[in-house]
Each structure stands twice: as structure tokens, then as C-alpha cells.
Design an enzyme around this catalytic site. Sequence first.
Site, PDB file in Angstrom:
ATOM      1  N   LYS A 121       3.972   1.241   2.706  1.00  0.00           N
ATOM      2  CA  LYS A 121       3.625   2.350   3.600  1.00  0.00           C
ATOM      3  C   LYS A 121       3.078   3.508   2.788  1.00  0.00           C
ATOM      4  O   LYS A 121       3.292   3.630   1.576  1.00  0.00           O
ATOM      5  CB  LYS A 121       4.839   2.797   4.423  1.00  0.00           C
ATOM      6  CG  LYS A 121       6.049   3.289   3.615  1.00  0.00           C
ATOM      7  CD  LYS A 121       5.977   4.727   3.138  1.00  0.00           C
ATOM      8  CE  LYS A 121       7.237   5.146   2.383  1.00  0.00           C
ATOM      9  NZ  LYS A 121       7.073   6.430   1.656  1.00  0.00           N
ATOM     10  N   ASP A 159      14.133   5.016   4.902  1.00  0.00           N
ATOM     11  CA  ASP A 159      12.818   4.481   5.259  1.00  0.00           C
ATOM     12  C   ASP A 159      12.889   3.116   5.930  1.00  0.00           C
ATOM     13  O   ASP A 159      11.895   2.661   6.518  1.00  0.00           O
ATOM     14  CB  ASP A 159      11.933   4.350   4.010  1.00  0.00           C
ATOM     15  CG  ASP A 159      11.493   5.687   3.452  1.00  0.00           C
ATOM     16  OD1 ASP A 159      11.719   6.710   4.120  1.00  0.00           O
ATOM     17  OD2 ASP A 159      10.925   5.706   2.346  1.00  0.00           O
TER      18      ASP A 159
END
Length: 282
Positions: free
Chosen positions: A13, A138
Amino acid sequence: MNATAYRFPAPAKLNLFLHVTGRRADGYHCLESVFVLIDLADILTLTLRNDDVITRTQDIPGVPEDADLTLRAARLLQETTGIRRGVTLKVDKRIPLGSGLGGGSSDAATVLLALNRLWKAGLSRQALSALALRLGADVPFFLGGTAAFVSGIGEGLRPVSLPPMWIALAMPPVAVSTARVFGTPHLTRNTASETIAAFTKDHGRNDLEPVVAARYPEVAAALAALRQATPTARMSGSGASVFGVFDDAGKAEAALRRLPPDIPGRLVRTVSRHPLVAWGFR
């Protein structure tokens, strides 16, 4: 009979921006960010076992077993469900450690999604997300499957729709400690909270960037190089990776040619959906 091995991707990401909006009484930082998936991924091989042992095939430098998020994810799922099945895990690391690209968190989410299916655990997405948050801030994002506006300590996730983007991604060969960055007294911790409506791909900044760039000259050099091509180039997460967003591949490739020879770079593109979610792993 040889056990069947299953291969799954764990995509990286980027934080298009990262604002630190406060710090809770328990020490956790409150954040706002937009996360997007990119087409750089670790590859995980999961081999189901006939016993209940959870193990890995190789040591990962700098990652002892008790800190390995893939092992922790598998063991947490096993403990939560009471399933007495095991797995052997192998990770082909393509996302650098300490790069701010979420590789460890993505690996953990892929393990949760894959084993929930392979072990026939049957946990809901809500239940998996609760486990994911116990593993790291996350990890829940990677279960969601799409770009998202992230808030709180990672539990606030609101999907956002973004056009495809070409990314010039610089990966300085240093590993940045997230805990050390968040622990510095010089970190900005009071950025004003904003709404999704205020967001554009060129919005905001990374509040962690000045701290990391001051300590890692490689990160500062990557930022300086990419900012010759686009002034909005910035760091992802807690570093060390730096990126610039472009509307076509040619401009991104030209930006990569500005990098110093000792800083690796690659052309990547955003991904609209996590591959496992697209395949029906929910």
C-alpha cells in the site's frame, strides 16, 4: 501423499498522505490517511498440514518468530476458532522491510483471508477485522479490498473511489523503525482533522516525513530527486519509500531516472481491488 501448497499475493500500500491528529491516553497515535493498493506484492505459500503445528520454512533477517505477523495471524485465528489444523508458511518477500509499504501487515491479512477459507473457519469479515486490529493498525485495511480513508488507529475505514494512478516508487535501502519515528519528541501530533470531501490525490502531507528525512539522508535524497519531477512527491507511511503520482507511465519512468544510482526505483500502478477479495475471499 504430498500436501497441497497454495500461493497467494499480499499487495503493498501507499499512504497518499498521512496526518497525525492526536495521541490517546494509552499512547497510540490517531491518524488520518488515504491508503491505496499497488501492484507490488509479496507472495505467500501456505501448505496445509496433518497436525496443528504452525511454522515457517525460512528465517527472515530481523524478524524473529515471535514478531512474524504471518505466524501471529495464523496462531490467532487458530486460537480464536479452536480449529486444530496447522500450516507451513513461506513468504517470498518483494516488499522491502521498513519501507512504509505495509508488507508485514499485508502478509498477515492474506494469511487471515486465506486460512479462513482453507481451514473452513467461517469467520465473518467483522470478526476477521477485529483479529486484524489486534495484529497491527494497518492490517484491517488489507481486508477491505479497496482504497480507503483511514482514521483513528486504523479501525476507521471508509472506501474511496480514485482513478488509476502511475507511481514512481523509490525504495531507499534503509529500514525505518516505525516505533522509533512515532516516539520522537519532534513529531507533529496536532494536524487538524479533515473530511473525505476535502481530499484530492495532491492533498496534504506526511507528518512523519521531516523526522525520517532528517535521520536518513537516503530518504532525503529520494525526496529531492522525485520533487524535481513533481512537487507533491512524498514519503509513504513511516518510510523509507518515497513516491510521486503521475497520470501516465512515461512521466513516472522519467521521474525514476532522476534517482541517484544507489537508490532503487520501480514503476508501479494502483490496484482497484485486493486480489483475494476479487477472488471471493471475504
